[in-house]
Write a protein that holds these residues in place. Structure first.
Motif, PDB file in Angstrom:
ATOM      1  N   PRO A 181       0.811  -1.220   0.000  1.00  0.00           N
ATOM      2  CA  PRO A 181       0.000   0.000   0.000  1.00  0.00           C
ATOM      3  C   PRO A 181       0.844   1.271   0.000  1.00  0.00           C
ATOM      4  N   SER A 182       2.106   1.166   0.429  1.00  0.00           N
ATOM      5  CA  SER A 182       2.961   2.351   0.472  1.00  0.00           C
ATOM      6  C   SER A 182       3.266   2.909  -0.919  1.00  0.00           C
ATOM      7  N   ILE A 183       3.094   2.113  -1.968  1.00  0.00           N
ATOM      8  CA  ILE A 183       3.278   2.618  -3.333  1.00  0.00           C
ATOM      9  C   ILE A 183       2.314   3.769  -3.598  1.00  0.00           C
ATOM     10  N   PHE A 184       1.140   3.707  -3.000  1.00  0.00           N
ATOM     11  CA  PHE A 184       0.075   4.665  -3.287  1.00  0.00           C
ATOM     12  C   PHE A 184      -0.116   5.684  -2.161  1.00  0.00           C
ATOM     13  N   ALA A 185       0.882   5.808  -1.293  1.00  0.00           N
ATOM     14  CA  ALA A 185       0.801   6.801  -0.222  1.00  0.00           C
ATOM     15  C   ALA A 185       0.595   8.194  -0.815  1.00  0.00           C
TER      16      ALA A 185
END
Length: 276
Positions: A30-34
């Motif tokens: 999910p950190s890709i889309f932070a």
């Protein structure tokens, strides 16, 4: 589609022979889309949205085929922690080998942005990383950098010819049994620290053994790939110093995988230089 849902015990991952969708990427990393950096970052920290770089590379025909994210104990950092994407061009999906752009980033200060050259062999999906001599672009989280990051990704893509030259040169070098054993012994020392009281739990013969008929060749490239797959993928029967029997584990974690991959690549390059 062939998928794997783990990347060792420390990093969840997803690997596929088909391009991964945003929903699949978000489930694992999910950190890709932070939408912003972690709150611990100062005002000097410049946020680099990995999703923006992903969109730019997709427009150029590159798609993600593998994603991983580091596990964190602090759930508050799960949306911002270190993550990795391996991307290759659509035109190489059905090739035996494909060039890859490896993206490494975080939004919590645990790493700079990195863009690295890589290769993947579909026979074993081991995904090697090229050494320091080839393109490796790093961008700090400061200043006006989003465009620089995307430019760095394309610079890595432009270095694929050099990767192919190195690979072809290794294919043209034949190793005798003694040379292959030296290469395997050196590779073992990279993963298992040399210690007379605690030797490596596996032998050079195991590391060199082909897992498929097509890999039973004496050239440097094939030998290197056998060694690389054995050490990174694990699964070999081993015996500890106290006699306990087990199987070697897959290399755990993003950083460990990249570090060992690079070291093995440079080891193969050194053998190529010595044989030239």
């Amino acid at each position: 589609m062939q998928l794997s849902s783990r990347f060792g015990r420390q990093s969840p991952s997803l690997r596929s022979r088909e391009p991964l969708s945003d929903d699949q990427l978000r489930q694992v990393a999910p950190s890709i889309f932070a939408e912003a950096a972690h709150g611990s970052r100062s005002e000097r920290y410049t946020y680099i949205p990995t999703s923006t770089v992903l969109e730019g590379l997709r427009r150029e025909g590159f798609e993600p085929f593998m994603v991983a994210q580091t596990r964190v104990r602090d759930e508050g950092k799960r949306e911002f922690t270190k993550h990795l994407l391996r991307m290759r061009h659509r035109s190489q999906i059905n090739d035996a080998e494909a060039n890859e752009v490896i993206l490494l980033n975080s939004h919590d200060g645990t790493s700079s942005y990195q863009c690295i050259s890589g290769l993947v062999r579909f026979a074993c999906m081991n995904g090697l990383v090229c050494g320091e001599a080839l393109n490796d672009v790093r961008v700090r989280h400061s200043g006006e950098i989003v465009d620089n990051v995307i430019e760095g990704a394309f610079r890595v893509m432009g270095g694929f010819d050099q990767v192919r030259e190195q690979r072809d040169a290794m294919r043209g070098i034949t190793l005798d049994a003694g040379e292959a054993d030296i290469l395997a012994r050196s590779a073992l020392s990279l993963k298992y620290e040399p210690d007379a009281t605690k030797p490596a739990p596996i032998t050079t013969a195991q590391v060199l053994a082909p897992r498929r008929l097509a890999d039973d060749k004496p050239d440097l490239w094939t030998t290197f790939n056998r060694i690389q797959e054995s050490l990174l993928r694990g699964g070999l029967p081993a015996k500890t110093t106290n006699g306990r029997r087990l199987r070697t584990r897959e290399v755990q974690g993003i950083d460990q995988s990249i570090k060992l991959n690079r070291a093995l690549w440079m080891l193969a390059e050194e053998m190529k230089r010595l044989k030239a």
